[in-house]
Scaffold this active site. Structure first.
Site, PDB file in Angstrom:
ATOM      1  N   GLU A   1      82.464   5.277  15.070  1.00  0.00           N
ATOM      2  CA  GLU A   1      81.494   4.467  14.330  1.00  0.00           C
ATOM      3  C   GLU A   1      82.158   3.853  13.101  1.00  0.00           C
ATOM      4  O   GLU A   1      81.925   2.680  12.765  1.00  0.00           O
ATOM      5  CB  GLU A   1      80.301   5.323  13.866  1.00  0.00           C
ATOM      6  CG  GLU A   1      79.519   5.955  14.989  1.00  0.00           C
ATOM      7  CD  GLU A   1      80.014   7.347  15.372  1.00  0.00           C
ATOM      8  OE1 GLU A   1      81.245   7.554  15.376  1.00  0.00           O
ATOM      9  OE2 GLU A   1      79.176   8.191  15.679  1.00  0.00           O
TER      10      GLU A   1
ATOM     11  N   GLU B   1      92.675  10.081  15.883  1.00  0.00           N
ATOM     12  CA  GLU B   1      92.986  11.326  15.178  1.00  0.00           C
ATOM     13  C   GLU B   1      94.434  11.308  14.666  1.00  0.00           C
ATOM     14  O   GLU B   1      95.231  10.448  15.056  1.00  0.00           O
ATOM     15  CB  GLU B   1      92.775  12.502  16.143  1.00  0.00           C
ATOM     16  CG  GLU B   1      91.317  12.557  16.624  1.00  0.00           C
ATOM     17  CD  GLU B   1      91.056  13.632  17.653  1.00  0.00           C
ATOM     18  OE1 GLU B   1      92.020  14.220  18.177  1.00  0.00           O
ATOM     19  OE2 GLU B   1      89.865  13.880  17.926  1.00  0.00           O
TER      20      GLU B   1
ATOM     21  N   ASN C   1      87.534   6.611  18.259  1.00  0.00           N
ATOM     22  CA  ASN C   1      88.063   7.591  17.311  1.00  0.00           C
ATOM     23  C   ASN C   1      89.581   7.657  17.405  1.00  0.00           C
ATOM     24  O   ASN C   1      90.179   7.513  18.470  1.00  0.00           O
ATOM     25  CB  ASN C   1      87.399   8.971  17.467  1.00  0.00           C
ATOM     26  CG  ASN C   1      87.398   9.522  18.870  1.00  0.00           C
ATOM     27  OD1 ASN C   1      87.486   8.772  19.843  1.00  0.00           O
ATOM     28  ND2 ASN C   1      87.271  10.819  18.982  1.00  0.00           N
TER      29      ASN C   1
HETATM   30  N1  THU Z   1      83.621  11.782  16.600  1.00  0.00           N
HETATM   31  C1  THU Z   1      83.307  10.443  16.582  1.00  0.00           C
HETATM   32  O1  THU Z   1      84.193   9.595  16.708  1.00  0.00           O
HETATM   33  N2  THU Z   1      82.020  10.098  16.428  1.00  0.00           N
HETATM   34  C2  THU Z   1      80.974  10.970  16.367  1.00  0.00           C
HETATM   35  O2  THU Z   1      79.834  10.539  16.275  1.00  0.00           O
HETATM   36  C3  THU Z   1      81.236  12.416  16.428  1.00  0.00           C
HETATM   37  C4  THU Z   1      82.650  12.830  16.419  1.00  0.00           C
HETATM   38  C5  THU Z   1      85.022  12.158  16.825  1.00  0.00           C
HETATM   39  C6  THU Z   1      85.823  12.610  15.624  1.00  0.00           C
HETATM   40  C7  THU Z   1      86.913  13.428  16.283  1.00  0.00           C
HETATM   41  O3  THU Z   1      87.942  12.562  16.728  1.00  0.00           O
HETATM   42  C8  THU Z   1      86.241  14.037  17.485  1.00  0.00           C
HETATM   43  O4  THU Z   1      85.094  13.230  17.746  1.00  0.00           O
HETATM   44  C9  THU Z   1      85.805  15.470  17.339  1.00  0.00           C
HETATM   45  O5  THU Z   1      85.170  15.675  16.132  1.00  0.00           O
END
Ligand code: THU
Length: 130
Positions: A52, A41, A39
């Protein structure tokens, strides 16, 4: 290296200054190639891009289009489940019987089929009259 190992490794690269919640994802495509994502941000959209979605983007950028298996891992108290948007993205490239493994960093894991993650999914067939 297993898909779980690959997901755990890429998770270390997550850029998460807003949530501090690192997520890693790894998928195997129909040819056996492995693609990973973490992830990422940003200040305007602190939820950023999910792990994902990153793995799926890497697969598409390589010209591949079919997910055979996907693993997602986070340091969560229970196995992390893909968000709603990611479920739709996964369903775009995975058949209903493809298995998604959701794992924690301390070894707990749960598996679900794509069809069970997104029951009643909107699909191309809904647009057949258009
Ligand atoms: N997040 C993911 O990368 N995948 C998931 O399946 C759930 C949430 C991330 C998005 C964000 O950076 C952080 O987790 C909190 O929402």
């Amino acid at each position: 290296m297993t898909l779980l190992d690959a997901a755990r490794a890429v998770r270390e690269n997550a850029y998460v200054p807003y949530s501090n919640f690192k997520v890693g994802a790894a998928l195997r495509d129909a040819s056996g190639a492995v693609f990973t994502g973490c992830n990422v941000e940003n200040v305007a959209y602190p939820e950023g891009t999910c792990a994902e979605a990153g793995a799926i983007a890497a697969m598409c950028a390589a010209g591949a289009r079919e997910i055979a298996e996907l693993v997602v891992v986070a340091d969560s108290p229970m196995p992390v489940t893909p968000c709603g948007g990611c479920r739709q993205k996964i369903a775009e490239f995975a058949g209903p019987d493809v298995v998604v493994t959701m794992a924690t960093m301390d070894g707990e894991a749960r598996t679900m089929r794509v069809a069970d993650l997104l029951p009643g999914a909107f699909g191309a067939a809904h647009m057949d009259r258009s």
